[in-house]
Design a protein around this motif. Structure first.
Motif, short mmCIF file in Angstrom:
data_model
loop_
_atom_site.label_atom_id
_atom_site.label_comp_id
_atom_site.label_asym_id
_atom_site.label_seq_id
_atom_site.Cartn_x
_atom_site.Cartn_y
_atom_site.Cartn_z
N LEU A 66 -56.19 -7.13 -2.58
CA LEU A 66 -56.71 -7.89 -3.71
C LEU A 66 -56.38 -7.20 -5.03
CD1 LEU A 66 -60.19 -9.05 -2.39
CD2 LEU A 66 -58.13 -10.44 -2.73
N ARG A 67 -56.42 -5.88 -5.01
CA ARG A 67 -56.08 -5.14 -6.24
C ARG A 67 -54.67 -5.46 -6.69
NH1 ARG A 67 -57.83 -0.19 -4.86
NH2 ARG A 67 -55.86 0.34 -3.88
N ASP A 68 -53.79 -5.67 -5.74
CA ASP A 68 -52.41 -6.01 -6.08
C ASP A 68 -52.28 -7.38 -6.75
OD1 ASP A 68 -51.64 -3.61 -4.97
OD2 ASP A 68 -51.02 -4.49 -3.05
N THR A 69 -53.28 -8.23 -6.63
CA THR A 69 -53.23 -9.57 -7.23
C THR A 69 -54.04 -9.67 -8.52
OG1 THR A 69 -55.17 -10.41 -6.05
CG2 THR A 69 -53.03 -10.57 -4.92
N VAL B 63 -65.77 -5.43 0.20
CA VAL B 63 -64.42 -5.66 -0.27
C VAL B 63 -64.51 -5.70 -1.80
CG1 VAL B 63 -62.47 -7.26 -0.33
CG2 VAL B 63 -63.77 -6.93 1.80
N TYR B 64 -63.76 -4.82 -2.44
CA TYR B 64 -63.83 -4.68 -3.89
C TYR B 64 -62.75 -5.49 -4.57
CZ TYR B 64 -67.20 -0.99 -3.17
OH TYR B 64 -68.32 -0.29 -2.81
N SER B 65 -63.12 -6.08 -5.70
CA SER B 65 -62.19 -6.80 -6.56
C SER B 65 -62.65 -6.59 -7.98
CB SER B 65 -62.18 -8.29 -6.21
OG SER B 65 -61.34 -8.99 -7.08
N LEU B 66 -61.73 -6.29 -8.86
CA LEU B 66 -62.05 -6.03 -10.26
C LEU B 66 -63.13 -4.96 -10.40
CD1 LEU B 66 -62.00 -9.73 -11.50
CD2 LEU B 66 -60.18 -8.03 -11.73
N GLY B 67 -63.08 -3.97 -9.51
CA GLY B 67 -63.98 -2.83 -9.59
C GLY B 67 -65.38 -3.06 -9.05
N GLU B 68 -65.65 -4.23 -8.49
CA GLU B 68 -66.99 -4.52 -7.97
C GLU B 68 -66.91 -4.98 -6.53
OE1 GLU B 68 -68.92 -7.43 -10.37
OE2 GLU B 68 -68.80 -6.25 -12.19
N ALA B 69 -67.99 -4.79 -5.80
CA ALA B 69 -68.09 -5.31 -4.43
C ALA B 69 -68.41 -6.80 -4.52
CB ALA B 69 -69.17 -4.57 -3.66
#
Length: 124
Positions: free
Chosen positions: A119-122, A77-83
């Protein structure tokens, strides 16, 4: 002395595989190989091969490496471009075979992609 547990399940191996190289190397220096079951990858060379396979595949599989009779699948699951996270499923090994395993892999990967999008939306 072992400071971090040996990554004997798909989720821990996945997160280690997808960590930035310097971070991954630093983490591995804090580990000592442990053979949890006869199927555990319990050498640094074997672990490095497993991590390379995970990076190629984009997900991790485990078959009775941490607990006998238990297999699993994990996807990033990626967040801020990282797993930064992962989701996974564990089940009795007899339930994760053949076409059923492939269906579970597809479902876990799809779920991880959807969660990454949410998560990208947040992240604004």
């Amino acid at each position: 002395a072992q400071l971090l547990p040996w990554p004997g399940n798909p989720s821990s191996r996945l997160l280690l595989a997808l960590a930035p190289g310097a971070e991954r190397d630093a983490l591995m220096r804090q580990m000592t190989p442990v053979r949890y079951t006869p199927k555990t990858v319990a050498t640094f060379a074997g672990l490095k091969r497993a991590l390379e396979q995970i990076r190629r595949d984009g997900y991790a599989l485990g078959e009775e490496e941490r607990d006998e009779g238990v297999s699993g699948v994990s996807a990033p699951v990626y967040s801020l471009g990282e797993a930064r996270y992962c989701i996974g499923i564990a089940a009795p090994s007899f339930r994760l075979k053949g076409e059923r395993l492939q269906a579970v892999v597809r479902a876990v990967r799809a779920g991880a992609t959807r969660l990454s999008e949410r998560l990208r939306d947040t992240e604004q």
